[in-house]
Design an enzyme around this catalytic site. Structure first.
Site, PDB file in Angstrom:
ATOM      1  N   HIS A  50       0.779  -1.122  -0.025  1.00 33.68           N
ATOM      2  CA  HIS A  50       0.079  -0.002   0.137  1.00 33.68           C
ATOM      3  C   HIS A  50       0.764   1.280  -0.005  1.00 33.68           C
ATOM      4  O   HIS A  50       0.647   2.149  -0.711  1.00 33.68           O
ATOM      5  CB  HIS A  50      -0.971  -0.017   1.218  1.00 33.68           C
ATOM      6  CG  HIS A  50      -1.577   1.356   1.493  1.00 33.68           C
ATOM      7  ND1 HIS A  50      -2.407   1.553   0.580  1.00 33.68           N
ATOM      8  CD2 HIS A  50      -1.476   2.345   2.370  1.00 33.68           C
ATOM      9  CE1 HIS A  50      -3.013   2.787   0.995  1.00 33.68           C
ATOM     10  NE2 HIS A  50      -2.338   3.380   2.022  1.00 33.68           N
ATOM     11  N   HIS A  95       1.186   4.626  -2.644  1.00 34.06           N
ATOM     12  CA  HIS A  95       1.333   6.135  -2.434  1.00 34.06           C
ATOM     13  C   HIS A  95       2.526   6.636  -3.280  1.00 34.06           C
ATOM     14  O   HIS A  95       2.918   7.806  -3.820  1.00 34.06           O
ATOM     15  CB  HIS A  95       1.609   6.357  -0.963  1.00 34.06           C
ATOM     16  CG  HIS A  95       0.137   6.313  -0.203  1.00 34.06           C
ATOM     17  ND1 HIS A  95      -0.474   7.594  -0.424  1.00 34.06           N
ATOM     18  CD2 HIS A  95      -0.113   5.686   0.627  1.00 34.06           C
ATOM     19  CE1 HIS A  95      -1.281   7.468   0.404  1.00 34.06           C
ATOM     20  NE2 HIS A  95      -1.246   6.270   0.947  1.00 34.06           N
TER      21      HIS A  95
END
Length: 299
Positions: A162, A167
């Site tokens: 993640h 990001h």
């Protein structure tokens, strides 16, 4: 602490100095002693780290590198169909490895020349004001652990997949990076807990779970969608509402399920005009007014 705190397994330091990550009873790795030992060791590395020191390397196994390989390949295919243009551009610019988990120092080495962002190690939850405020300095707090190998396409908590595939690929694209920096400045500008929560929820429904229409089709631009093998296929079936920062800032959400309500921009420019404009101007007075208006509209 706001809802985001529930995303992370608690990290505690016991009286004897041992660092322990308290996994929930339904966590895929809770019954795996070797995985739990690595989770504890990785958390301890982050807790021992001090600003100015080199970011510690996490001890990944061949099995964990294989998890990255599987997830990275699957998400890349989904991004080609379902990610927005800016996210695909960021992924191409960053050129993450596909055969092994990159260390945070490797992510920074690739990212810093593109947009100036650097990655810092986090054991788990970082207090919201510190996490968001650091974005103003182009610093991103990141966990280093990876999900359990038994379910490579699922995680109950934000892991390095993640943090990096979600990001970092967005932070590699300048127009995205500008939104993160604006969010950080907003978090530092506001003073009340209510205003900070408003900022965090607008961030949640934009840079975590934002949707933008491109070519008439909904595309994912939030990192939470970009890093979720399952939800990136389902977000188009959510209740996609127009951008409205007051409603975004008061919309409730359940982190244990796919989001039933999302907010869709009509263009990437609208994301910057509405979300970026909010981050650029919000203060305690504006936050109070927006929350009051949202409360009145809900009656």
């Amino acid at each position: 602490m706001f809802t985001e705190a529930q995303l992370y397994a608690p990290v505690v330091t016991r009286a004897d100095g041992d660092v322990v990550v308290e996994l929930g009873a339904d966590h895929p790795g809770v019954g795996d002693p070797a995985y739990r030992a690595r989770r504890n060791a990785i958390a301890a590395l982050a807790l021992d780290w001090r600003p100015g020191e080199p970011v510690p390397a996490a001890p990944y196994t061949a099995e964990e590198h294989e998890v990255w390989r599987v997830v990275s390949a699957e998400l890349e295919r989904k991004h080609e169909r379902l990610a927005c243009a800016a996210a695909r551009e960021g992924r191409a610019r960053l050129a993450l490895p596909v055969d092994h988990i990159p260390q945070l120092t490797d992510v920074t080495a690739a990212l810093a020349p593109l947009t100036g962002f650097t990655y810092l190690p986090a054991a788990g939850l970082v207090p919201l004001r510190e996490f968001y405020g650091s974005l103003a300095d182009r610093c991103f707090w990141s966990t280093q652990y990876i999900r359990h190998h038994s379910v490579p396409l699922y995680t109950p908590e934000p892991d390095v997949v993640h943090e990096v595939i979600g990001h970092a690929i967005t932070l590699a694209e300048p127009s995205y990076a500008a939104l993160y920096v604006a969010a950080g400045r907003a978090a530092r500008r506001v003073e009340s807990a209510e205003a900070l929560e408003l900022v965090s929820k607008v961030f949640w429904f934009s840079l975590e779970f934002g949707v933008v229409r491109e070519g008439g089709e909904p595309r994912a631009y939030g990192a939470g969608l970009l890093s979720s093998y399952g939800e990136i296929e389902e977000f188009a079936h959510a209740d996609l509402r127009p951008l409205d920062v007051a409603r975004m800032g008061t919309q409730t959400y359940d982190i244990t399920h796919y989001q039933p309500v999302l907010f869709a921009a009509e263009s990437w420019q609208q994301v910057h005009d509405v979300v970026g404009g909010f981050f650029d101007t919000v203060d305690d007075d504006l936050a109070e007014r927006l929350l009051r208006e949202a409360s009145t509209a809900a009656r």
